[in-house]
Design a protein around this motif. Structure first.
Motif, short mmCIF file in Angstrom:
data_model
loop_
_atom_site.label_atom_id
_atom_site.label_comp_id
_atom_site.label_asym_id
_atom_site.label_seq_id
_atom_site.Cartn_x
_atom_site.Cartn_y
_atom_site.Cartn_z
N ILE A 1 -6.28 2.04 0.82
CA ILE A 1 -6.94 3.34 0.88
C ILE A 1 -6.31 4.22 1.96
O ILE A 1 -5.90 5.35 1.70
CB ILE A 1 -8.44 3.19 1.15
CG1 ILE A 1 -9.12 2.38 0.04
CG2 ILE A 1 -9.11 4.55 1.30
CD1 ILE A 1 -10.56 2.03 0.33
N PHE A 2 -6.19 3.69 3.17
CA PHE A 2 -5.83 4.53 4.31
C PHE A 2 -4.33 4.72 4.48
O PHE A 2 -3.90 5.76 4.99
CB PHE A 2 -6.44 3.96 5.59
CG PHE A 2 -7.93 4.13 5.64
CD1 PHE A 2 -8.48 5.35 5.98
CD2 PHE A 2 -8.78 3.09 5.31
CE1 PHE A 2 -9.86 5.53 6.00
CE2 PHE A 2 -10.16 3.25 5.34
CZ PHE A 2 -10.70 4.48 5.68
N VAL A 3 -3.51 3.76 4.09
CA VAL A 3 -2.06 3.96 4.21
C VAL A 3 -1.60 5.12 3.31
O VAL A 3 -0.94 6.06 3.79
CB VAL A 3 -1.29 2.66 3.91
CG1 VAL A 3 0.21 2.94 3.80
CG2 VAL A 3 -1.54 1.63 5.01
N PRO A 4 -1.93 5.12 2.00
CA PRO A 4 -1.53 6.27 1.17
C PRO A 4 -2.16 7.59 1.65
O PRO A 4 -1.51 8.63 1.63
CB PRO A 4 -2.04 5.90 -0.23
CG PRO A 4 -2.16 4.42 -0.21
CD PRO A 4 -2.56 4.07 1.18
N MET A 5 -3.43 7.52 2.08
CA MET A 5 -4.11 8.73 2.51
C MET A 5 -3.41 9.36 3.72
O MET A 5 -3.14 10.57 3.74
CB MET A 5 -5.57 8.41 2.87
CG MET A 5 -6.40 9.62 3.29
SD MET A 5 -8.03 9.16 3.93
CE MET A 5 -8.72 8.28 2.52
N LEU A 6 -3.12 8.55 4.73
CA LEU A 6 -2.50 9.08 5.94
C LEU A 6 -1.03 9.42 5.71
O LEU A 6 -0.46 10.27 6.41
CB LEU A 6 -2.65 8.09 7.09
CG LEU A 6 -4.10 7.79 7.51
CD1 LEU A 6 -4.15 6.84 8.69
CD2 LEU A 6 -4.85 9.07 7.84
N MET A 7 -0.39 8.78 4.73
CA MET A 7 0.97 9.17 4.36
C MET A 7 0.98 10.59 3.81
O MET A 7 1.87 11.39 4.13
CB MET A 7 1.54 8.19 3.33
CG MET A 7 1.96 6.85 3.89
SD MET A 7 2.54 5.70 2.60
CE MET A 7 4.10 6.48 2.11
N ALA B 1 0.83 -1.21 0.00
CA ALA B 1 0.00 0.00 0.00
C ALA B 1 0.86 1.26 0.00
O ALA B 1 0.56 2.23 -0.70
CB ALA B 1 -0.93 -0.01 1.21
N ALA B 2 1.94 1.25 0.79
CA ALA B 2 2.82 2.43 0.88
C ALA B 2 3.49 2.72 -0.46
O ALA B 2 3.76 3.89 -0.79
CB ALA B 2 3.86 2.20 1.96
N GLN B 3 3.76 1.68 -1.22
CA GLN B 3 4.46 1.87 -2.50
C GLN B 3 3.60 2.54 -3.56
O GLN B 3 4.09 2.90 -4.62
CB GLN B 3 4.99 0.53 -3.00
CG GLN B 3 6.16 0.02 -2.17
CD GLN B 3 6.64 -1.37 -2.54
OE1 GLN B 3 5.98 -2.07 -3.31
NE2 GLN B 3 7.76 -1.79 -1.99
N MET B 4 2.31 2.72 -3.28
CA MET B 4 1.47 3.50 -4.18
C MET B 4 1.89 4.98 -4.16
O MET B 4 1.70 5.71 -5.13
CB MET B 4 0.00 3.38 -3.78
CG MET B 4 -0.59 2.01 -3.96
SD MET B 4 -2.34 1.96 -3.48
CE MET B 4 -2.70 0.22 -3.71
N ILE B 5 2.44 5.40 -3.01
CA ILE B 5 2.89 6.77 -2.85
C ILE B 5 4.41 6.86 -3.01
O ILE B 5 4.93 7.77 -3.65
CB ILE B 5 2.48 7.34 -1.47
CG1 ILE B 5 0.96 7.37 -1.36
CG2 ILE B 5 3.07 8.72 -1.25
CD1 ILE B 5 0.28 8.29 -2.36
N ALA B 6 5.12 5.92 -2.40
CA ALA B 6 6.59 5.90 -2.44
C ALA B 6 7.03 4.53 -2.95
O ALA B 6 7.10 3.58 -2.17
CB ALA B 6 7.16 6.18 -1.06
#
Length: 528
Positions: A433-439, A211-216
């Motif tokens: 949904i929530f990991v990228p959002m809160l990142m 999930a985090a790798q959607m942003i980073a």
């Protein structure tokens, strides 16, 4: 007025809480099996991506220019998967999505080692020795503590410890349901806490990393990233669980009479440790010390062979290989114990133990196949990034940040857990949904995962959707023949409330007051 109408009007009205629990059970029963749920989600993502792609749904990419993975034009567009390119992408990556799903291999490897310790009898003997060797003053704390520790061995706590705790309390002249409740609170309510890194850690961290790798795209999340917080949480849950048992649950249950039982309790056996089991535990303890010393030799000295090239623990091969060490830490003492007590005489016994463990993972592997496709579809369609950016903007607009944001997140996870009892199934749905959002709001994936674990664990003990709830109910009716599901949930509710509130406060103090890392090398804040 007819008699039937009179009866209807005079019928007692259920309490609000009872009606709430009935509603949760009804709604939960409406949900399909988690595997079917993921299959439905996959189809829904395909259809939604087609619709969103047709209407050219997009958001502005908030990441700075030059950030890896940032859209070239600075706009994140929803990508339709209902076209030729989408079909080719799906069919060519179907197997790759499955075999590369981060939690799959790590969980299976960790379980191979745990299986040796479990099937040799080491974990059961250690658990019984801990509980039955406790003093009367410490027995409640020890039961809850043993329940938390038992999570390293999958269902062992449910199958062995909970019935054992009920028998122990009965033998001490205390209410057996208080013992059952204390053990259930530790095993299930304290599911995420532990002194050791167990199988749940790589399971959740793999989903978090994806999930985090959607942003980073280069972000990594290891199994150890919540260890500090969960280590301390073990003692918090044990103390809180013991307090709730002795001050709230046991006084409410009152004095127990064997007349309430559904069967003869005179033959209750405590399963005391035999001489050979005690000898096996001593040799297994020596093995644990030797293995621990060898592992410490690789990482504690400044020139340890498993430190990073810079000589640090953070980012070291040791932390990256933590799953392999889980395997070794359980496998060697487990084999030593089995050799001493005679449950493992040859290599065939070790192989059989690992094979039996894998045979119980069939449902999980099928779940992973569909969950992996769902996560991949979500990523390819860019829905995760679009939802994250839109959600982060909304949170900032309404001013919901900091502790209040996480309290709301924990409560939401606890509520969803009432209907989706599987920790991995719920996190596989909510993490993208929530990991990228809160990142994007500024928090690191490690902290987000720790908050999720609080909500997921605290409500395990009050949902009929939890897979072992029926087993717990069956054990409870042995001691109270007229006990129903509502009574069991009402008994466990004080634990759930205290865990949810107290654990959230501990999280707040840990992260927002002292700014402590939740695990080795784990950051609290994220900066794109």
């Amino acid at each position: 007025m007819s008699s039937s109408a009179s009866i209807k009007n005079n019928s007692p009205k259920k309490p609000v809480f009872t009606r709430f629990l009935d509603s949760v059970e009804y709604l939960g029963n409406l949900l399909p099996h988690p595997i079917t749920l993921f299959a439905i989600f996959c189809v829904a993502i395909l259809v939604m991506s087609g619709i969103a792609g047709y209407f050219e749904v997009s958001v502005v990419d908030p990441r700075p220019e030059g950030t890896k993975g940032r859209a070239a034009d600075g706009i994140i567009h929803v990508v339709s998967l209902i076209n030729v390119d989408g079909l080719q992408l799906i069919v060519t990556n179907l197997v790759k999505n499955f075999v590369n799903f981060a939690p799959l291999g790590t969980v299976l490897v960790a379980l191979l080692g745990v299986a040796i310790a479990e099937y040799s009898g080491l974990l059961s003997a250690a658990m019984r020795g801990m509980v039955m060797g406790a003093s009367k003053r410490m027995v409640t704390f020890t039961v809850v503590f043993a329940g938390i520790i038992s999570n390293t061995a999958s269902e062992l706590g449910y199958v062995v410890l909970i019935p054992l705790a009920a028998m122990l309390f009965h033998s001490l002249g205390r209410h057996p349901l208080a013992g059952l409740a204390a053990a259930f609170a530790g095993v299930s309510g304290g599911y995420s806490a532990n002194l050791l890194i167990g199988t749940v850690d790589p399971l959740l961290s793999g989903i978090t990393e994806t999930a985090a790798q959607m942003i980073a795209p280069d972000y990594t999340v290891g199994p150890e990233v919540n260890w500090y917080f969960m280590f301390v949480s073990t003692f918090f849950i044990a103390i809180t669980g013991a307090f709730v048992t002795e001050k709230i649950v046991e006084p409410k249950l009152g004095k127990y009479s064997d007349d309430e039982a559904s069967e003869d309790l005179s033959q209750d056996s405590m399963g005391s440790l035999t001489a050979i089991e005690k000898r096996g535990l001593k040799f297994a303890g020596v093995a644990v010390l030797i293995v621990s010393a060898l592992l410490a030799w690789t990482i504690v000295p400044s020139d340890g062979v498993l430190r990073s090239d810079a000589g640090t623990v953070a980012g070291s091969p040791f932390l990256k290989s933590i799953v392999a060490f889980i395997f070794v830490f359980f496998a060697i003492p487990g084999f030593v114990y089995g050799k001493v007590v005679g449950t493992m005489k040859t290599d065939r016994d070790v192989i059989d133990a690992m094979a039996k463990s894998m045979s119980t993972m069939g449902m999980y592997i099928v779940l992973v196949f569909f969950a992996a496709q769902f996560v991949a579809f979500f990523k390819w369609s860019n829905f995760g990034q679009v939802f994250a950016v839109a959600g982060a903007s909304f949170l900032q607009d309404i001013g919901l940040t900091g502790p209040l944001l996480f309290f709301a997140f924990i409560l939401m996870c606890g509520f969803i857990n009432l209907m989706i009892g599987s920790a991995s199934a719920q996190w596989a749905v909510t993490a993208p949904i929530f990991v990228p959002m809160l990142m994007l709001v500024g928090y690191a994936p490690e902290v987000i995962q720790a908050a999720y674990r609080i909500g997921d664990s605290a409500t395990n003990i009050i949902t009929p959707m939890m897979s072992y709830f029926g087993l717990i109910l069956a054990v409870a009716t042995r001691y109270m023949k007229n006990l129903g599901i509502g009574t069991l949930i009402a008994t466990m509710l004080p634990y759930s409330i205290c865990f949810l509130v107290g654990w959230s406060i501990l999280f707040y103090v840990w992260v927002f007051v002292f700014g402590l890392p939740v695990g080795p090398g784990a950051a609290n804040l994220y900066t794109p």
